[in-house]
Design a protein around this motif. Structure first.
Motif, PDB file in Angstrom:
ATOM      1  N   SER A  20       0.834  -1.207   0.000  1.00 17.19           N
ATOM      2  CA  SER A  20       0.000   0.000   0.000  1.00 17.19           C
ATOM      3  C   SER A  20       0.866   1.254   0.000  1.00 17.19           C
ATOM      4  N   VAL A  24       0.855   4.211  -2.756  1.00 16.03           N
ATOM      5  CA  VAL A  24       0.583   5.602  -2.377  1.00 16.03           C
ATOM      6  C   VAL A  24       1.686   6.501  -2.935  1.00 16.03           C
ATOM      7  N   VAL A  59      -3.852   7.043  -4.384  1.00  9.15           N
ATOM      8  CA  VAL A  59      -3.547   7.480  -3.017  1.00  9.15           C
ATOM      9  C   VAL A  59      -4.724   7.179  -2.087  1.00  9.15           C
ATOM     10  N   GLY A  63      -4.171   4.261   0.317  1.00  7.09           N
ATOM     11  CA  GLY A  63      -4.090   4.873   1.643  1.00  7.09           C
ATOM     12  C   GLY A  63      -5.094   4.224   2.582  1.00  7.09           C
TER      13      GLY A  63
END
Length: 183
Positions: A20, A24, A59, A63
């Motif tokens: 992740s 991002v 993102v 996120g």
């Protein structure tokens, strides 16, 4: 039936958090370098607004998955509990807790890319949908539209292999059906 508890895998969660974070960073890079794609000979889209949108969506999505993974790292609850009452699911962002055996009609395997998951079909899908609100509900509604059930269980965050989880839940469903003659 004995109570079966399957714990969350901190290793799998860490790998997911790492992935992740990388996505991002990639999303931020796409957003800040969107104009670099103009007038290139690459087959990638060259519209800066489109590139920025992809960056923002990356993102937001990754996120969110990273935040979920971090929260789960500090979660002491078992990822999945299987007992005479049903399946208590704590494996993913759309988990709703207890799914009663008496509600379950079937369990099927679904797959997106290389990721397999179990789809739990119930007599009362709206009952489970109404237990949640906001983003979790949107996830479950999407699942319901795509697969005909809002409920899914993944082994991606559990200390077990998918095939073992699939076998265990199907065996327990058969065992519970034998106990309920009125089904």
């Amino acid at each position: 039936m004995n109570k079966v508890e399957i714990q969350l895998s901190k290793t799998k969660l860490l790998l997911g958090i790492g992935g992740s974070i990388l996505f991002v960073v990639l999303g931020i890079w796409l957003f800040t370098h969107s104009y670099d794609f103009q007038n290139t000979t690459s087959r990638l889209p060259q519209n800066p607004t489109f590139i920025k949108t992809i960056g923002i969506l990356g993102v937001l999505f990754f996120g969110g998955t990273g935040t979920f993974g971090i929260r789960k790292m500090f979660d002491d609850k078992a990822g999945l509990i299987i007992d005479d009452t049903g399946i208590t699911n704590n494996t993913n962002a759309s988990s709703i807790g207890l799914i009663k055996w008496s509600d379950i009609t079937k369990i099927r395997t679904g797959q997106v890319g290389s990721t397999k998951f179990l789809l739990i079909y119930t007599k009362k899908p709206n009952y489970y949908l109404n237990k949640v609100k906001g983003f979790r509900r949107k996830l479950m509604e999407g699942n319901n539209r795509m697969y005909g059930t809002p409920l899914s269980i993944t082994s991606n965050t559990l200390k077990c292999k998918f095939s073992d989880l699939e076998k265990l839940l199907n065996e327990k469903l058969i065992e519970q059906r034998e106990k309920m003659p009125n089904r």
